[in-house]
Design an enzyme around this catalytic site. Structure first.
Site, PDB file in Angstrom:
ATOM      1  N   GLN A  17      15.179  68.122  22.901  1.00 26.08           N
ATOM      2  CA  GLN A  17      14.919  67.112  23.928  1.00 26.08           C
ATOM      3  C   GLN A  17      13.437  66.931  24.236  1.00 26.08           C
ATOM      4  O   GLN A  17      13.057  65.899  24.795  1.00 26.08           O
ATOM      5  CB  GLN A  17      15.685  67.475  25.208  1.00 26.08           C
ATOM      6  CG  GLN A  17      17.193  67.438  24.990  1.00 26.08           C
ATOM      7  CD  GLN A  17      17.978  67.747  26.254  1.00 26.08           C
ATOM      8  OE1 GLN A  17      18.268  68.891  26.546  1.00 26.08           O
ATOM      9  NE2 GLN A  17      18.313  66.731  27.025  1.00 26.08           N
ATOM     10  N   ARG A  79      13.141  78.455  31.439  1.00 19.94           N
ATOM     11  CA  ARG A  79      14.214  78.530  30.447  1.00 19.94           C
ATOM     12  C   ARG A  79      13.980  77.443  29.402  1.00 19.94           C
ATOM     13  O   ARG A  79      13.889  76.265  29.747  1.00 19.94           O
ATOM     14  CB  ARG A  79      15.573  78.337  31.119  1.00 19.94           C
ATOM     15  CG  ARG A  79      16.711  78.160  30.121  1.00 19.94           C
ATOM     16  CD  ARG A  79      18.081  77.997  30.786  1.00 19.94           C
ATOM     17  NE  ARG A  79      19.098  77.830  29.757  1.00 19.94           N
ATOM     18  CZ  ARG A  79      19.848  76.741  29.582  1.00 19.94           C
ATOM     19  NH1 ARG A  79      19.724  75.691  30.390  1.00 19.94           N
ATOM     20  NH2 ARG A  79      20.729  76.676  28.613  1.00 19.94           N
ATOM     21  N   HIS A 130      20.874  75.377  21.666  1.00 18.40           N
ATOM     22  CA  HIS A 130      21.101  74.246  22.554  1.00 18.40           C
ATOM     23  C   HIS A 130      21.448  73.034  21.672  1.00 18.40           C
ATOM     24  O   HIS A 130      20.734  72.042  21.651  1.00 18.40           O
ATOM     25  CB  HIS A 130      19.886  73.999  23.445  1.00 18.40           C
ATOM     26  CG  HIS A 130      20.179  73.222  24.707  1.00 18.40           C
ATOM     27  ND1 HIS A 130      19.927  73.716  25.965  1.00 18.40           N
ATOM     28  CD2 HIS A 130      20.713  71.987  24.896  1.00 18.40           C
ATOM     29  CE1 HIS A 130      20.272  72.801  26.876  1.00 18.40           C
ATOM     30  NE2 HIS A 130      20.747  71.741  26.258  1.00 18.40           N
ATOM     31  N   ASN A 175      24.196  77.285  24.785  1.00 25.32           N
ATOM     32  CA  ASN A 175      24.242  76.375  25.913  1.00 25.32           C
ATOM     33  C   ASN A 175      25.485  75.495  25.817  1.00 25.32           C
ATOM     34  O   ASN A 175      25.670  74.788  24.825  1.00 25.32           O
ATOM     35  CB  ASN A 175      23.015  75.458  25.913  1.00 25.32           C
ATOM     36  CG  ASN A 175      23.046  74.475  27.084  1.00 25.32           C
ATOM     37  OD1 ASN A 175      22.863  74.882  28.228  1.00 25.32           O
ATOM     38  ND2 ASN A 175      23.315  73.197  26.814  1.00 25.32           N
ATOM     39  N   GLU A 176      26.334  75.538  26.829  1.00 18.46           N
ATOM     40  CA  GLU A 176      27.466  74.608  26.962  1.00 18.46           C
ATOM     41  C   GLU A 176      28.244  74.376  25.675  1.00 18.46           C
ATOM     42  O   GLU A 176      28.223  73.280  25.117  1.00 18.46           O
ATOM     43  CB  GLU A 176      26.974  73.254  27.497  1.00 18.46           C
ATOM     44  CG  GLU A 176      26.342  73.348  28.863  1.00 18.46           C
ATOM     45  CD  GLU A 176      26.095  71.973  29.475  1.00 18.46           C
ATOM     46  OE1 GLU A 176      26.529  70.963  28.899  1.00 18.46           O
ATOM     47  OE2 GLU A 176      25.467  71.923  30.536  1.00 18.46           O
ATOM     48  N   ASN A 316      25.638  75.975  34.153  1.00 18.51           N
ATOM     49  CA  ASN A 316      25.037  74.655  34.286  1.00 18.51           C
ATOM     50  C   ASN A 316      26.001  73.800  35.089  1.00 18.51           C
ATOM     51  O   ASN A 316      27.178  73.675  34.724  1.00 18.51           O
ATOM     52  CB  ASN A 316      24.859  73.971  32.913  1.00 18.51           C
ATOM     53  CG  ASN A 316      23.756  74.598  32.084  1.00 18.51           C
ATOM     54  OD1 ASN A 316      23.045  75.492  32.541  1.00 18.51           O
ATOM     55  ND2 ASN A 316      23.616  74.121  30.858  1.00 18.51           N
ATOM     56  N   TYR A 318      26.332  70.143  37.673  1.00 17.89           N
ATOM     57  CA  TYR A 318      25.689  68.944  38.200  1.00 17.89           C
ATOM     58  C   TYR A 318      26.524  68.230  39.259  1.00 17.89           C
ATOM     59  O   TYR A 318      25.988  67.563  40.110  1.00 17.89           O
ATOM     60  CB  TYR A 318      25.410  67.950  37.055  1.00 17.89           C
ATOM     61  CG  TYR A 318      24.327  68.426  36.102  1.00 17.89           C
ATOM     62  CD1 TYR A 318      24.606  69.326  35.074  1.00 17.89           C
ATOM     63  CD2 TYR A 318      23.014  67.987  36.242  1.00 17.89           C
ATOM     64  CE1 TYR A 318      23.622  69.774  34.215  1.00 17.89           C
ATOM     65  CE2 TYR A 318      22.017  68.427  35.380  1.00 17.89           C
ATOM     66  CZ  TYR A 318      22.315  69.321  34.377  1.00 17.89           C
ATOM     67  OH  TYR A 318      21.326  69.765  33.533  1.00 17.89           O
ATOM     68  N   GLU A 401      21.011  75.488  34.898  1.00 18.12           N
ATOM     69  CA  GLU A 401      20.665  74.060  34.993  1.00 18.12           C
ATOM     70  C   GLU A 401      21.331  73.457  36.215  1.00 18.12           C
ATOM     71  O   GLU A 401      22.486  73.743  36.509  1.00 18.12           O
ATOM     72  CB  GLU A 401      21.185  73.248  33.790  1.00 18.12           C
ATOM     73  CG  GLU A 401      20.399  73.373  32.530  1.00 18.12           C
ATOM     74  CD  GLU A 401      20.979  72.521  31.389  1.00 18.12           C
ATOM     75  OE1 GLU A 401      21.548  71.442  31.649  1.00 18.12           O
ATOM     76  OE2 GLU A 401      20.849  72.957  30.240  1.00 18.12           O
ATOM     77  N   GLU A 458      17.526  62.326  26.517  1.00 22.33           N
ATOM     78  CA  GLU A 458      18.793  62.677  27.170  1.00 22.33           C
ATOM     79  C   GLU A 458      19.972  62.348  26.238  1.00 22.33           C
ATOM     80  O   GLU A 458      20.858  61.572  26.550  1.00 22.33           O
ATOM     81  CB  GLU A 458      18.869  61.964  28.529  1.00 22.33           C
ATOM     82  CG  GLU A 458      20.146  62.115  29.333  1.00 22.33           C
ATOM     83  CD  GLU A 458      20.622  63.536  29.633  1.00 22.33           C
ATOM     84  OE1 GLU A 458      19.828  64.492  29.534  1.00 22.33           O
ATOM     85  OE2 GLU A 458      21.809  63.674  29.932  1.00 22.33           O
ATOM     86  N   TRP A 459      19.974  62.961  25.064  1.00 22.08           N
ATOM     87  CA  TRP A 459      21.084  62.879  24.105  1.00 22.08           C
ATOM     88  C   TRP A 459      21.552  61.426  23.906  1.00 22.08           C
ATOM     89  O   TRP A 459      20.703  60.581  23.629  1.00 22.08           O
ATOM     90  CB  TRP A 459      22.220  63.834  24.551  1.00 22.08           C
ATOM     91  CG  TRP A 459      21.714  65.230  24.833  1.00 22.08           C
ATOM     92  CD1 TRP A 459      21.645  65.841  26.045  1.00 22.08           C
ATOM     93  CD2 TRP A 459      21.167  66.193  23.888  1.00 22.08           C
ATOM     94  NE1 TRP A 459      21.110  67.120  25.910  1.00 22.08           N
ATOM     95  CE2 TRP A 459      20.817  67.348  24.609  1.00 22.08           C
ATOM     96  CE3 TRP A 459      20.958  66.182  22.507  1.00 22.08           C
ATOM     97  CZ2 TRP A 459      20.262  68.484  24.006  1.00 22.08           C
ATOM     98  CZ3 TRP A 459      20.399  67.322  21.908  1.00 22.08           C
ATOM     99  CH2 TRP A 459      20.067  68.441  22.657  1.00 22.08           C
TER     100      TRP A 459
HETATM  101  C1  GBH Z   1      23.376  69.369  30.336  1.00 22.22           C
HETATM  102  O1  GBH Z   1      24.672  69.003  30.067  1.00 22.22           O
HETATM  103  C2  GBH Z   1      22.650  69.706  29.075  1.00 22.22           C
HETATM  104  O2  GBH Z   1      22.629  71.102  28.863  1.00 22.22           O
HETATM  105  C3  GBH Z   1      21.255  69.157  29.019  1.00 22.22           C
HETATM  106  O3  GBH Z   1      20.761  69.268  27.727  1.00 22.22           O
HETATM  107  C4  GBH Z   1      21.276  67.728  29.530  1.00 22.22           C
HETATM  108  O4  GBH Z   1      20.054  67.069  29.350  1.00 22.22           O
HETATM  109  C5  GBH Z   1      21.634  67.775  30.985  1.00 22.22           C
HETATM  110  O5  GBH Z   1      22.861  68.393  31.150  1.00 22.22           O
HETATM  111  C6  GBH Z   1      21.731  66.413  31.658  1.00 22.22           C
HETATM  112  O6  GBH Z   1      22.810  65.670  31.167  1.00 22.22           O
HETATM  113  O7  GBH Z   1      32.172  63.642  28.791  1.00 22.22           O
HETATM  114  O8  GBH Z   1      32.525  63.245  31.154  1.00 22.22           O
HETATM  115  O9  GBH Z   1      31.357  65.189  30.446  1.00 22.22           O
HETATM  116  C7  GBH Z   1      25.385  68.567  31.213  1.00 22.22           C
HETATM  117  C8  GBH Z   1      26.820  68.261  30.910  1.00 22.22           C
HETATM  118  C9  GBH Z   1      28.053  66.984  29.402  1.00 22.22           C
HETATM  119  C10 GBH Z   1      27.194  65.984  31.363  1.00 22.22           C
HETATM  120  C11 GBH Z   1      28.324  65.618  28.850  1.00 22.22           C
HETATM  121  C12 GBH Z   1      27.501  64.634  30.805  1.00 22.22           C
HETATM  122  C13 GBH Z   1      29.033  63.434  29.421  1.00 22.22           C
HETATM  123  C14 GBH Z   1      30.121  62.858  30.242  1.00 22.22           C
HETATM  124  N1  GBH Z   1      26.948  66.951  30.329  1.00 22.22           N
HETATM  125  N2  GBH Z   1      28.631  64.728  29.936  1.00 22.22           N
HETATM  126  S1  GBH Z   1      31.642  63.789  30.141  1.00 22.22           S
END
Ligand code: GBH
Length: 502
Positions: A17, A79, A130, A175-176, A316, A318, A401, A458-459
């Site tokens: 990233q 990290r 990651h 990671n995740e 992690n 959110y 995170e 952001e992926w």
């Molecule tokens: C993290 O993932 C990552 O570790 C990091 O690299 C990334 O930049 C950061 O969050 C912010 O996004 O299919 O409904 O889950 C967070 C988890 C997983 C949230 C994928 C968004 C897509 C929608 N992410 N998800 S869903």
């Protein structure tokens, strides 16, 4: 002071990233290079058709000033992840079963970063994986679909322990893994982009592959931890574990169906990995929603290695979701999620522009309580009592995170974008929640890493979604601290032990 003396206050990033320079000094492609450079059957894979080719140009140019930013924001920890295909030399063709050599230039880069962090009094926490799996291993035997990768991952991990372990006391294996398995092989929206959904991918079987990949990820993690504990920890004295993605899944209403749904949603996202690692078996509910034989089995010898293979619970998180029964999506545990309560009001305080994220600090506090252990709640929240007899993980939680993408920030002029009051409100709520979880509820928490130090790739959202506390002007690569950076600096400083020497 409610936080322990050695509590880590800092920011997180990930190699693909931020680094850029995908072909510099011996690095070979990862699955994310391949994914971003090849179109899906229906067209765009990345919202702005971008890639991590330049990202924040951290590798070639900006890493020293980025580390200086950490100091100016009062961080005592950082990290970051290392790129597997920078550290291992995949330029020589090899057969399955042969191990690759080292790429000294890549190793030297991270060594430089680590030495500078130490000089600044900032503790490094390294994530080994990651999501940037080496394309060479994909081509050689199908990457994480083949158990052979466990050997290659351990080989890579041992190089890192050997080269960096004198300076690194906090290791995160993966990671995740939910994202890598479900998004990469189920929905096909992340690399390597395999899916049964033929509008997204020409290859892949989502009813099988995510479970195999998840299983091999768990084994890769566990055998890397075994290697660290046996060969390196005695001299290096570090701690090692895994970081999982978790959401506060709150029952939609007080019916048994909604409680069971919340448990299934949690199991499908987090328990899938956490239960084998902390308890020694896949969650019971995963067997009820998947056809027989879907979940691979661990041998007795493997489960001995897997059970107990994380020193801490890397978290992690959110957002929070209300959950009820319904739907056929296995990766959501056959549940439906919403932010709207039965009375029509919103669960969270405010939304972001990404559809999956709403700010709900109380959910974070509930989640921390739940992960620590199920027990009578000492505070006003009802904990996640889906099944009260169930023990949860009872390991110190490292928040690795947590963060927020401010609405429409990408369209704002710089002078406005750096005044990110919504992100500040998010961090105010979430830092207060972690403080209350520790101080009032007695949850053991070892770190708080905000995502992210910088705006970055952001992926699937490309550069359109910004999570940084530092604004990056992608035309000039200039960094501009946002108000959220100064908010966190103040929170770190108010909560750090004054005698901790940081
Ligand atoms: C993290 O993932 C990552 O570790 C990091 O690299 C990334 O930049 C950061 O969050 C912010 O996004 O299919 O409904 O889950 C967070 C988890 C997983 C949230 C994928 C968004 C897509 C929608 N992410 N998800 S869903």
């Amino acid at each position: 002071m409610p936080f322990p003396k050695d509590f880590l206050f800092g920011f997180a990033t990930a190699a693909y990233q931020i680094e850029g320079s995908p072909a510099s000094e011996g690095r070979t492609p990862s699955v994310w290079d391949t994914f971003t450079h090849s179109p899906s059957p229906s067209g765009k894979r990345i919202a702005d058709s971008s890639s991590g080719d330049t990202a924040t140009d951290h590798y070639a140019k900006h890493w020293p000033s980025d580390l200086a930013l950490l100091s100016s924001y009062g961080a005592n920890a950082y990290r970051f992840s290392v790129s597997w295909s920078r550290i291992v030399d995949f330029s020589v063709p090899r057969a399955k079963g042969e191990r690759d050599g080292r790429n000294e230039a890549g190793i030297k880069f991270y060594r430089g970063v680590l030495e500078e962090l130490v000089r600044r009094g900032i503790k490094p926490a390294i994530t080994l994986f990651h999501w940037d799996s080496p394309q060479a291993l994909e081509d050689r035997y199908g990457g994480w679909l083949d158990k052979e990768i466990v050997h290659d991952f351990v080989h890579f991990a041992k190089i890192c322990f050997e080269e960096f372990g004198d300076l690194v006391k906090h290791w995160i294996t993966l990671n995740e893994p939910w994202c890598y398995s479900a998004l990469g092989y189920g929905y096909g929206v992340h690399a390597p982009g395999r899916s049964s959904d033929r509008t997204r991918s020409a290859v892949g079987d989502s009813s099988v592959e995510p479970y195999i990949v998840a299983h091999n990820l768990i084994l890769g993690h566990a055998y890397a931890v075994k290697a660290y504990r046996e060969l390196f920890a005695p001299a290096q004295n570090g701690t090692i574990g895994i970081t999982l993605d978790a959401i506060a899944f709150i029952p939609y209403d007080d019916t048994p169906e909604s409680h069971a749904a919340a448990q299934r949603a949690f199991d499908a996202r987090t328990g899938w990995f956490a239960d084998p690692i902390y308890k020694g078996h896949y969650p019971a509910s995963l067997y009820t929603i998947t056809p027989p034989g879907t979940l691979p089995t661990f041998t007795d010898a493997e489960i001995e290695v897997v059970r107990g293979s994380s020193d801490f619970f890397g978290l992690n998180t959110y957002t929070s979701n209300l959950v009820r029964d319904g739907g056929s999506d296995l990766f959501k545990g056959k549940t439906q999620t919403t932010f709207i309560k039965p009375d029509g009001s919103e669960l969270g305080l405010f939304k972001s522009h990404v559809d999956w994220l709403q700010a709900y600090p109380d959910g974070f506090r509930q989640l921390l309580n739940y992960l620590w252990k199920v027990r009578p709640s000492p505070h006003r929240f009802r904990p996640f009592t889906y099944s009260p007899s169930r023990k949860t993980y009872n390991k110190t939680i490292y928040v690795t995170e947590n963060g927020f993408p401010a609405p429409k920030e990408n369209d704002l002029p710089l002078a406005e974008a750096i005044h990110d009051s919504t992100r500040v409100a998010y961090f105010r709520g979430y830092t207060d929640a972690v403080l209350k979880a520790v101080e009032e509820d007695g949850v053991a928490v070892g770190s708080y890493f905000a995502w992210s130090l910088l705006d970055n790739f952001e992926w699937a959202d490309g550069y359109l979604t910004r999570f940084g506390v530092t604004y990056v002007d992608y035309d000039t690569q200039k960094r501009h601290p946002k108000d959220s950076a100064w908010f966190l600096k103040e929170w770190f400083e108010n909560n750090k032990h004054k005698d901790a020497g940081v």
